[in-house]
Design a protein around this motif. Structure first.
Motif, PDB file in Angstrom:
ATOM      1  N   ALA A 193     -24.391 -44.803 -16.390  1.00 30.78           N
ATOM      2  CA  ALA A 193     -23.523 -43.451 -16.802  1.00 30.78           C
ATOM      3  C   ALA A 193     -24.118 -42.268 -16.204  1.00 30.78           C
ATOM      4  O   ALA A 193     -25.286 -42.193 -16.453  1.00 30.78           O
ATOM      5  CB  ALA A 193     -23.508 -43.396 -18.218  1.00 30.78           C
ATOM      6  N   THR A 194     -23.613 -41.276 -15.647  1.00 32.95           N
ATOM      7  CA  THR A 194     -24.109 -40.120 -14.803  1.00 32.95           C
ATOM      8  C   THR A 194     -23.359 -39.069 -15.651  1.00 32.95           C
ATOM      9  O   THR A 194     -22.048 -38.693 -15.667  1.00 32.95           O
ATOM     10  CB  THR A 194     -24.006 -40.626 -13.132  1.00 32.95           C
ATOM     11  N   GLY A 195     -24.157 -37.697 -16.258  1.00 32.99           N
ATOM     12  CA  GLY A 195     -23.732 -36.702 -16.562  1.00 32.99           C
ATOM     13  C   GLY A 195     -23.752 -35.692 -15.320  1.00 32.99           C
ATOM     14  O   GLY A 195     -25.823 -35.592 -14.577  1.00 32.99           O
ATOM     15  N   TRP A 196     -23.025 -34.508 -15.560  1.00 31.56           N
ATOM     16  CA  TRP A 196     -23.400 -32.906 -14.665  1.00 31.56           C
ATOM     17  C   TRP A 196     -23.260 -32.578 -16.020  1.00 31.56           C
ATOM     18  O   TRP A 196     -22.367 -32.662 -16.666  1.00 31.56           O
ATOM     19  CB  TRP A 196     -22.537 -32.724 -13.907  1.00 31.56           C
ATOM     20  N   PHE A 197     -24.810 -31.769 -16.369  1.00 30.25           N
ATOM     21  CA  PHE A 197     -24.492 -30.812 -16.983  1.00 30.25           C
ATOM     22  C   PHE A 197     -24.900 -29.184 -16.785  1.00 30.25           C
ATOM     23  O   PHE A 197     -25.213 -29.612 -15.670  1.00 30.25           O
ATOM     24  CB  PHE A 197     -25.895 -31.160 -18.400  1.00 30.25           C
ATOM     25  N   ARG A 198     -24.769 -28.262 -17.643  1.00 32.85           N
ATOM     26  CA  ARG A 198     -25.144 -27.217 -17.448  1.00 32.85           C
ATOM     27  C   ARG A 198     -26.239 -26.393 -18.208  1.00 32.85           C
ATOM     28  O   ARG A 198     -26.104 -26.523 -19.693  1.00 32.85           O
ATOM     29  CB  ARG A 198     -24.312 -26.242 -16.707  1.00 32.85           C
ATOM     30  N   GLN A 199     -26.324 -25.033 -18.104  1.00 27.33           N
ATOM     31  CA  GLN A 199     -27.585 -24.752 -19.329  1.00 27.33           C
ATOM     32  C   GLN A 199     -27.765 -23.255 -18.292  1.00 27.33           C
ATOM     33  O   GLN A 199     -27.815 -23.106 -17.729  1.00 27.33           O
ATOM     34  CB  GLN A 199     -28.838 -25.259 -19.458  1.00 27.33           C
ATOM     35  N   ALA A 200     -26.655 -22.339 -19.460  1.00 25.28           N
ATOM     36  CA  ALA A 200     -26.662 -20.756 -18.435  1.00 25.28           C
ATOM     37  C   ALA A 200     -28.364 -20.621 -19.996  1.00 25.28           C
ATOM     38  O   ALA A 200     -28.182 -21.131 -20.717  1.00 25.28           O
ATOM     39  CB  ALA A 200     -25.678 -20.160 -19.021  1.00 25.28           C
ATOM     40  N   GLY A 236     -25.783 -26.426  -4.542  1.00 22.98           N
ATOM     41  CA  GLY A 236     -25.573 -25.287  -5.736  1.00 22.98           C
ATOM     42  C   GLY A 236     -25.216 -23.841  -5.024  1.00 22.98           C
ATOM     43  O   GLY A 236     -26.153 -23.997  -3.823  1.00 22.98           O
ATOM     44  N   GLY A 237     -25.160 -22.615  -5.391  1.00 22.02           N
ATOM     45  CA  GLY A 237     -25.530 -20.918  -4.229  1.00 22.02           C
ATOM     46  C   GLY A 237     -24.439 -19.870  -4.793  1.00 22.02           C
ATOM     47  O   GLY A 237     -23.879 -20.430  -6.452  1.00 22.02           O
ATOM     48  N   VAL A 258     -27.806 -23.058 -14.462  1.00 21.74           N
ATOM     49  CA  VAL A 258     -28.095 -24.261 -13.754  1.00 21.74           C
ATOM     50  C   VAL A 258     -27.785 -25.653 -14.399  1.00 21.74           C
ATOM     51  O   VAL A 258     -27.331 -25.890 -15.302  1.00 21.74           O
ATOM     52  CB  VAL A 258     -29.502 -24.220 -14.087  1.00 21.74           C
ATOM     53  N   TYR A 259     -27.614 -26.135 -12.749  1.00 24.24           N
ATOM     54  CA  TYR A 259     -26.556 -27.744 -12.727  1.00 24.24           C
ATOM     55  C   TYR A 259     -27.276 -28.745 -12.954  1.00 24.24           C
ATOM     56  O   TYR A 259     -28.299 -28.955 -11.745  1.00 24.24           O
ATOM     57  CB  TYR A 259     -26.130 -27.479 -12.585  1.00 24.24           C
ATOM     58  N   GLY A 302     -32.646 -35.123 -13.058  1.00 26.21           N
ATOM     59  CA  GLY A 302     -33.263 -33.883 -11.525  1.00 26.21           C
ATOM     60  C   GLY A 302     -33.490 -32.725 -11.741  1.00 26.21           C
ATOM     61  O   GLY A 302     -33.633 -32.302 -13.476  1.00 26.21           O
ATOM     62  N   GLN A 303     -33.876 -32.138 -11.353  1.00 25.15           N
ATOM     63  CA  GLN A 303     -34.727 -30.902 -11.234  1.00 25.15           C
ATOM     64  C   GLN A 303     -33.676 -29.536 -11.291  1.00 25.15           C
ATOM     65  O   GLN A 303     -33.691 -28.523 -11.749  1.00 25.15           O
ATOM     66  CB  GLN A 303     -35.398 -30.189 -10.035  1.00 25.15           C
ATOM     67  N   GLY A 304     -32.536 -29.352 -11.012  1.00 29.86           N
ATOM     68  CA  GLY A 304     -30.986 -28.553 -12.420  1.00 29.86           C
ATOM     69  C   GLY A 304     -30.927 -27.884 -10.230  1.00 29.86           C
ATOM     70  O   GLY A 304     -31.509 -27.712  -9.495  1.00 29.86           O
ATOM     71  N   THR A 305     -29.705 -26.993 -10.118  1.00 25.62           N
ATOM     72  CA  THR A 305     -29.434 -26.182  -8.771  1.00 25.62           C
ATOM     73  C   THR A 305     -29.154 -25.177  -9.448  1.00 25.62           C
ATOM     74  O   THR A 305     -27.721 -25.818 -10.184  1.00 25.62           O
ATOM     75  CB  THR A 305     -28.758 -27.654  -8.147  1.00 25.62           C
TER      76      THR A 305
END
Length: 122
Positions: A32-39, A8-9, A91-92, A113-116
């Motif tokens: 199964a793997t997912g990429w989530f995001r939270q604003a 991230g960055g 944060v992803y 994960g802890q998020g990036t």
């Protein structure tokens, strides 16, 4: 089980970033793997997911711009993000779920994960 995101960055609109997710001792090819995001102030949403068979799904908002892929030799899952927009700022998180499909509900995922942080400036 530990999942760890990186990559991230801060990037300007129109730019690209690649997020990486590594896991131990979980084997991604069996999950199964997912990429989530939270604003801020918003719910966590699925951005992209890949099943253990390699089938991928994307949120409508990122189709054509993001690509999820897995490297079984490295036991890592990646999210290549291009043509980034300010609304992609969030944060992803990387998450893994037991099962054969891509799941949109965060509660379906067993490991996180802890998020990036990804910040896209206009």
């Amino acid at each position: 089980v530990q999942l760890a995101e990186s990559g991230g960055g801060l990037v300007q609109a129109g730019g690209s970033l690649r997020l990486s997710c590594a896991a131990f001792p979980l084997t991604f090819s069996r999950y199964a793997t997912g990429w989530f995001r939270q604003a801020p102030g918003k719910e966590r949403e699925l951005v992209a997911g890949i099943s253990w068979t390699g089938r991928s799904e994307y949120a409508d908002s990122v189709k054509g711009r993001f690509n999820i892929f897995r490297d079984n030799d490295q036991n890592s899952v990646y999210l290549q993000m291009s043509s980034l927009k300010p609304e992609d700022t969030a944060v992803y998180y990387c998450a893994a779920a037991s099962g054969s499909s891509v799941y949109s509900r965060p509660s379906r995922y067993n490991y996180w994960g802890q998020g990036t942080q990804v910040t896209v400036s206009s």
